[in-house]
Design an enzyme around this catalytic site. Structure first.
Site, short mmCIF file in Angstrom:
data_model
loop_
_atom_site.label_atom_id
_atom_site.label_comp_id
_atom_site.label_asym_id
_atom_site.label_seq_id
_atom_site.Cartn_x
_atom_site.Cartn_y
_atom_site.Cartn_z
CG HIS A 155 -2.06 -0.83 1.24
ND1 HIS A 155 -1.97 -2.20 1.31
CD2 HIS A 155 -3.39 -0.53 1.19
CE1 HIS A 155 -3.20 -2.71 1.30
NE2 HIS A 155 -4.08 -1.72 1.21
CG ASN A 174 4.31 -4.37 2.70
OD1 ASN A 174 3.89 -3.23 2.88
ND2 ASN A 174 3.49 -5.40 2.52
#
Length: 282
Positions: free
Chosen positions: A146, A176
């Site tokens: 994201h 991440n």
């Protein structure tokens, strides 16, 4: 346009020089912006475009990020979601940047949302030739990372939108799930402490040897996040998108030079030149 066409010559400038601290200590660091003497004055920038009316409040001085590298502008399309704004590239099949305006209230609402959607999906407003697909990421060895995090979303509709692949880049998995997640949490904590932040996040393609997932989605060499706190200051993080996770804390001016994107065109030159005392997230 070749993938090399969007790469920047400044890749040689990526060197780690910032002081590193443990991620476990970041929550205690809230006074980092007080030494910055940034101003909220809105200087005009020729390459900046006015924000669309529906997304104007997401951007400081109602001014969208500016593309300083004209090659990045090829085949781009803006999207205005409820909680974030995107400039998407059909060359990379990723966002070039994603902008948010976080407030203390929005952070509290996000923390109160107990469930997350987790339904990644291709962006229906893009034709298949221009967008990333779930199949591109499957078995790639990269996470679907994201740019506007799910953890910033305060209701189920916004959370679902955050799982659009238009908001996603191929991201190294350990980065991440660890340091990048710590950075996202740090920005929310900082917002809760200081009241509001403007946040712009994106990928950087600063390498001559980039790969594509499934021959389609370009994998960034770095990812970055810039923040601006009105009346306090601005700065940014850049980290290599690999297992080395080489973090840097940089000024907005340096970020713009390296990525070809100025996240906050309305800030004056002095504000953009300041290097903040941000932590890094090894």
């Amino acid at each position: 346009m070749t993938q090399a066409g969007i790469c920047l010559d400044q890749r040689r400038m990526y060197r780690v020089h910032s002081t590193k601290i443990k991620a476990s200590a970041i929550r205690a660091v809230f006074g980092i912006l007080t030494a910055l003497l940034a101003t909220t004055s809105a200087c005009s920038v020729e390459t900046a475009a006015p924000a669309s009316p529906t997304c104007a409040s997401i951007h400081p001085a109602r001014t969208t990020p500016a593309l300083l590298n004209p090659k990045l502008a090829t085949s781009t399309r803006p999207f205005c979601f409820h909680a974030f704004a995107i400039l998407h590239s059909s060359v990379t099949r990723t966002p070039l940047y994603v902008a948010e305006h976080l407030t203390r209230a929005s952070v509290e609402a996000a923390r109160a949302l107990n469930t997350r959607d987790n339904r990644f999906h291709a962006e229906p407003q893009l034709i298949p030739a221009e967008r990333g697909e779930l199949a591109d990421y499957r078995g790639s060895g990269f996470d679907r990372g994201h740019m506007a995090p799910s953890g910033d979303m305060g209701n189920t509709a916004d959370d679902y939108e955050s799982f659009s692949l238009a908001n996603i880049v191929p991201q190294d998995g350990p980065l991440n799930r660890n340091g990048w997640a710590d950075l996202e949490g740090y920005v929310r904590d900082l917002t809760g402490k200081l009241g509001e932040t403007y946040v712009v996040t994106g990928p950087a393609f600063a390498s001559g040897n980039l790969k594509r997932l499934n021959g389609r989605v370009l994998v960034p060499s770095h990812v970055w996040k810039a923040i601006y706190v009105p009346g306090q200051g601005a700065g940014a993080w850049i980290v290599s998108n690999d297992r080395q996770q080489q973090w840097e804390v940089v000024s907005i001016a340096t970020l713009a030079a390296r990525t070809g994107i100025d996240p906050f065109p309305s800030l004056d030159r002095a504000a953009k030149a300041k290097v903040p005392a941000f932590p890094t997230f090894d």
